[in-house]
Design a protein around this motif. Structure first.
Motif, PDB file in Angstrom:
ATOM      1  N   TYR A 137       0.850  -1.194   0.000  1.00 32.78           N
ATOM      2  CA  TYR A 137       0.000   0.000   0.000  1.00 32.78           C
ATOM      3  C   TYR A 137       0.885   1.243   0.000  1.00 32.78           C
ATOM      4  O   TYR A 137       2.083   1.157   0.269  1.00 32.78           O
ATOM      5  N   ILE A 138       0.257   2.387  -0.287  1.00 30.64           N
ATOM      6  CA  ILE A 138       0.993   3.659  -0.308  1.00 30.64           C
ATOM      7  C   ILE A 138       0.369   4.587   0.722  1.00 30.64           C
ATOM      8  O   ILE A 138      -0.830   4.883   0.657  1.00 30.64           O
ATOM      9  N   LYS A 139       1.173   5.030   1.667  1.00 36.34           N
ATOM     10  CA  LYS A 139       0.676   5.932   2.715  1.00 36.34           C
ATOM     11  C   LYS A 139       0.483   7.351   2.151  1.00 36.34           C
ATOM     12  O   LYS A 139       1.049   7.706   1.113  1.00 36.34           O
ATOM     13  N   PRO A 140      -0.312   8.167   2.870  1.00 36.67           N
ATOM     14  CA  PRO A 140      -0.548   9.535   2.372  1.00 36.67           C
ATOM     15  C   PRO A 140       0.770  10.301   2.221  1.00 36.67           C
ATOM     16  O   PRO A 140       1.602  10.291   3.122  1.00 36.67           O
ATOM     17  N   HIS A 141       0.920  10.932   1.084  1.00 37.35           N
ATOM     18  CA  HIS A 141       2.133  11.712   0.831  1.00 37.35           C
ATOM     19  C   HIS A 141       1.826  12.715  -0.276  1.00 37.35           C
ATOM     20  O   HIS A 141       0.819  12.589  -0.977  1.00 37.35           O
ATOM     21  N   ILE A 142       2.709  13.676  -0.397  1.00 31.20           N
ATOM     22  CA  ILE A 142       2.650  14.617  -1.531  1.00 31.20           C
ATOM     23  C   ILE A 142       3.968  14.465  -2.267  1.00 31.20           C
ATOM     24  O   ILE A 142       5.034  14.510  -1.635  1.00 31.20           O
ATOM     25  N   ILE A 162      -8.081   1.850  -4.781  1.00 33.69           N
ATOM     26  CA  ILE A 162      -8.669   3.133  -4.395  1.00 33.69           C
ATOM     27  C   ILE A 162      -7.564   4.103  -4.047  1.00 33.69           C
ATOM     28  O   ILE A 162      -6.695   3.804  -3.222  1.00 33.69           O
ATOM     29  N   MET A 163      -7.602   5.260  -4.701  1.00 34.58           N
ATOM     30  CA  MET A 163      -6.697   6.343  -4.342  1.00 34.58           C
ATOM     31  C   MET A 163      -7.490   7.345  -3.526  1.00 34.58           C
ATOM     32  O   MET A 163      -8.557   7.796  -3.951  1.00 34.58           O
ATOM     33  N   ARG A 164      -6.980   7.683  -2.353  1.00 35.99           N
ATOM     34  CA  ARG A 164      -7.644   8.683  -1.507  1.00 35.99           C
ATOM     35  C   ARG A 164      -6.831   9.973  -1.513  1.00 35.99           C
ATOM     36  O   ARG A 164      -5.616   9.952  -1.326  1.00 35.99           O
ATOM     37  N   SER A 196      -2.875  15.279  -0.023  1.00 37.53           N
ATOM     38  CA  SER A 196      -2.055  14.064  -0.050  1.00 37.53           C
ATOM     39  C   SER A 196      -2.788  13.027  -0.892  1.00 37.53           C
ATOM     40  O   SER A 196      -4.003  13.110  -1.064  1.00 37.53           O
ATOM     41  N   HIS A 197      -2.034  12.079  -1.434  1.00 32.92           N
ATOM     42  CA  HIS A 197      -2.670  10.931  -2.086  1.00 32.92           C
ATOM     43  C   HIS A 197      -2.094   9.651  -1.507  1.00 32.92           C
ATOM     44  O   HIS A 197      -0.978   9.626  -1.009  1.00 32.92           O
ATOM     45  N   GLU A 198      -2.889   8.603  -1.573  1.00 31.89           N
ATOM     46  CA  GLU A 198      -2.484   7.309  -1.011  1.00 31.89           C
ATOM     47  C   GLU A 198      -3.219   6.219  -1.784  1.00 31.89           C
ATOM     48  O   GLU A 198      -4.243   6.478  -2.409  1.00 31.89           O
ATOM     49  N   ILE A 199      -2.695   4.997  -1.729  1.00 24.66           N
ATOM     50  CA  ILE A 199      -3.404   3.829  -2.274  1.00 24.66           C
ATOM     51  C   ILE A 199      -3.725   2.926  -1.085  1.00 24.66           C
ATOM     52  O   ILE A 199      -2.831   2.508  -0.343  1.00 24.66           O
ATOM     53  N   LEU A 200      -5.025   2.668  -0.902  1.00 31.40           N
ATOM     54  CA  LEU A 200      -5.463   1.945   0.299  1.00 31.40           C
ATOM     55  C   LEU A 200      -5.020   0.485   0.281  1.00 31.40           C
ATOM     56  O   LEU A 200      -4.945  -0.138  -0.775  1.00 31.40           O
ATOM     57  N   ARG A 216      -2.330  -7.741  -6.602  1.00 34.18           N
ATOM     58  CA  ARG A 216      -1.080  -7.104  -7.027  1.00 34.18           C
ATOM     59  C   ARG A 216      -1.437  -6.027  -8.058  1.00 34.18           C
ATOM     60  O   ARG A 216      -2.307  -6.240  -8.911  1.00 34.18           O
ATOM     61  N   ARG A 217      -0.784  -4.881  -7.967  1.00 31.96           N
ATOM     62  CA  ARG A 217      -1.110  -3.766  -8.863  1.00 31.96           C
ATOM     63  C   ARG A 217       0.176  -3.121  -9.365  1.00 31.96           C
ATOM     64  O   ARG A 217       1.080  -2.859  -8.573  1.00 31.96           O
ATOM     65  N   ILE A 218       0.231  -2.872 -10.654  1.00 30.25           N
ATOM     66  CA  ILE A 218       1.377  -2.148 -11.212  1.00 30.25           C
ATOM     67  C   ILE A 218       0.886  -0.806 -11.727  1.00 30.25           C
ATOM     68  O   ILE A 218      -0.123  -0.740 -12.435  1.00 30.25           O
ATOM     69  N   SER A 219       1.566   0.259 -11.339  1.00 26.52           N
ATOM     70  CA  SER A 219       1.226   1.561 -11.909  1.00 26.52           C
ATOM     71  C   SER A 219       2.378   2.056 -12.768  1.00 26.52           C
ATOM     72  O   SER A 219       3.546   1.790 -12.483  1.00 26.52           O
ATOM     73  N   VAL A 220       2.010   2.765 -13.816  1.00 22.26           N
ATOM     74  CA  VAL A 220       2.972   3.338 -14.761  1.00 22.26           C
ATOM     75  C   VAL A 220       2.714   4.838 -14.733  1.00 22.26           C
ATOM     76  O   VAL A 220       1.639   5.288 -15.157  1.00 22.26           O
ATOM     77  N   CYS A 222       3.611   8.926 -15.248  1.00 21.94           N
ATOM     78  CA  CYS A 222       4.323   9.993 -15.955  1.00 21.94           C
ATOM     79  C   CYS A 222       4.206  11.285 -15.130  1.00 21.94           C
ATOM     80  O   CYS A 222       3.139  11.584 -14.588  1.00 21.94           O
ATOM     81  N   ARG A 223       5.271  12.026 -15.075  1.00 21.67           N
ATOM     82  CA  ARG A 223       5.252  13.303 -14.347  1.00 21.67           C
ATOM     83  C   ARG A 223       5.931  14.378 -15.188  1.00 21.67           C
ATOM     84  O   ARG A 223       6.772  14.058 -16.038  1.00 21.67           O
ATOM     85  N   ASN A 224       5.590  15.620 -14.930  1.00 23.34           N
ATOM     86  CA  ASN A 224       6.354  16.684 -15.584  1.00 23.34           C
ATOM     87  C   ASN A 224       7.365  17.281 -14.600  1.00 23.34           C
ATOM     88  O   ASN A 224       7.376  16.921 -13.410  1.00 23.34           O
TER      89      ASN A 224
HETATM   90  C1  OGA Z   1       3.952   7.557  -6.025  1.00 27.99           C
HETATM   91  C2  OGA Z   1       2.504   7.317  -6.052  1.00 27.99           C
HETATM   92  C3  OGA Z   1       0.638   6.188  -7.064  1.00 27.99           C
HETATM   93  C4  OGA Z   1       0.364   5.013  -7.913  1.00 27.99           C
HETATM   94  O1  OGA Z   1       4.730   6.682  -6.449  1.00 27.99           O
HETATM   95  O2  OGA Z   1       4.353   8.658  -5.608  1.00 27.99           O
HETATM   96  O3  OGA Z   1       1.795   8.045  -5.435  1.00 27.99           O
HETATM   97  O4  OGA Z   1      -0.588   5.089  -8.694  1.00 27.99           O
HETATM   98  N1  OGA Z   1       2.020   6.311  -6.801  1.00 27.99           N
HETATM   99  O5  OGA Z   1       1.080   4.024  -7.805  1.00 27.99           O
END
Ligand code: OGA
Ligand code: MN
Length: 227
Positions: A137-142, A162-164, A196-200, A216-220, A222-224
């Protein structure tokens, strides 16, 4: 990539949600429309954030998901999931970055880029790939404002999640996004800087009263670059 994250301590549990009632899409696809995948603490908040938060269910096809996985799996499989860093924002993950992609994946990423980022906006070269174990999981962060700019765009592979989003210094203001498998999400401006955003985690993965099992979840992602 750990440098990008600043974990925030938060123990917020949202109350009753309001449905988003923005853009209705009239596609013939079985994917839910945007108004079914965003709920928030108030209709005003959902409206105020408007286009700063987007979720596009079914943004990629099953074939495109398979093409991304085929490119990513060999490298990811060589790594072990990391669980034991108590101070990390992310638990149960392995990650990589990728600059060069095959033509199918490059095509997908170009679609993400042209939709998510203002034209000419300089992008962070490597694409970030984050593989969360079922128990991860991903804890709240910016995301660090030093290293990334106004916009974050992510594809979700293999699982719904779920992204909170929770407003910094005002935890009663929140949004939950249902990131369906193969969806794209985009966070811009205020939604990126002031929430903040997080993944529960799987145990907490409930969207609008409905249980959403996390695999299991993979995210891809992109950032500027910052200005
Ligand atoms: C991160 C993040 C979200 C995601 O890596 O900073 O918030 O969709 N990931 O995996
Ligand atoms: Mn982040």
């Amino acid at each position: 990539m750990k440098l990008l994250l600043v974990a925030l301590k938060q123990t917020h549990r949202p109350g009753a949600p309001f449905r988003c009632c923005s853009t209705l899409r009239s596609s013939g696809s079985p994917s839910p429309s945007q108004d079914e995948v965003i709920v928030g603490s108030s209709p005003e908040l959902v409206r105020a954030l408007g286009s700063q938060v987007e979720v596009r269910p079914g943004f990629i096809t099953e074939e495109e998901e398979a093409a991304l996985l085929q490119e990513l799996e060999p490298g990811l499989k060589k790594k072990r999931y990391e669980f034991d860093h108590w101070d990390d924002a992310i638990h149960g993950y392995r990650e990589t970055e990728r600059v060069r992609w095959g033509p199918v994946c490059e095509g997908i990423l170009n679609r993400v880029r042209s939709l998510a980022f203002p034209q000419g906006s300089p992008l962070l070269g490597p694409v970030h790939v984050l593989d969360l174990d079922k128990a991860g999981y991903i804890k709240p962060h910016i995301d660090s404002v030093k290293f990334c700019g106004s916009t974050i765009a992510g594809l979700s592979l293999l699982s719904d999640s779920i992204m909170r989003l929770v407003k910094d210094n005002s935890p009663k203001e929140w949004l939950d996004l249902l990131l369906t498998r193969r969806s794209l999400y985009i966070l811009r401006d205020q939604a990126r800087y002031n929430f903040s955003h997080e993944i529960l985690k799987d145990e907490e993965s409930v969207f609008n009263g409905q249980r959403v099992p996390r695999q299991r979840r993979i995210s891809v992602i992109c950032r500027n670059l910052p200005d």
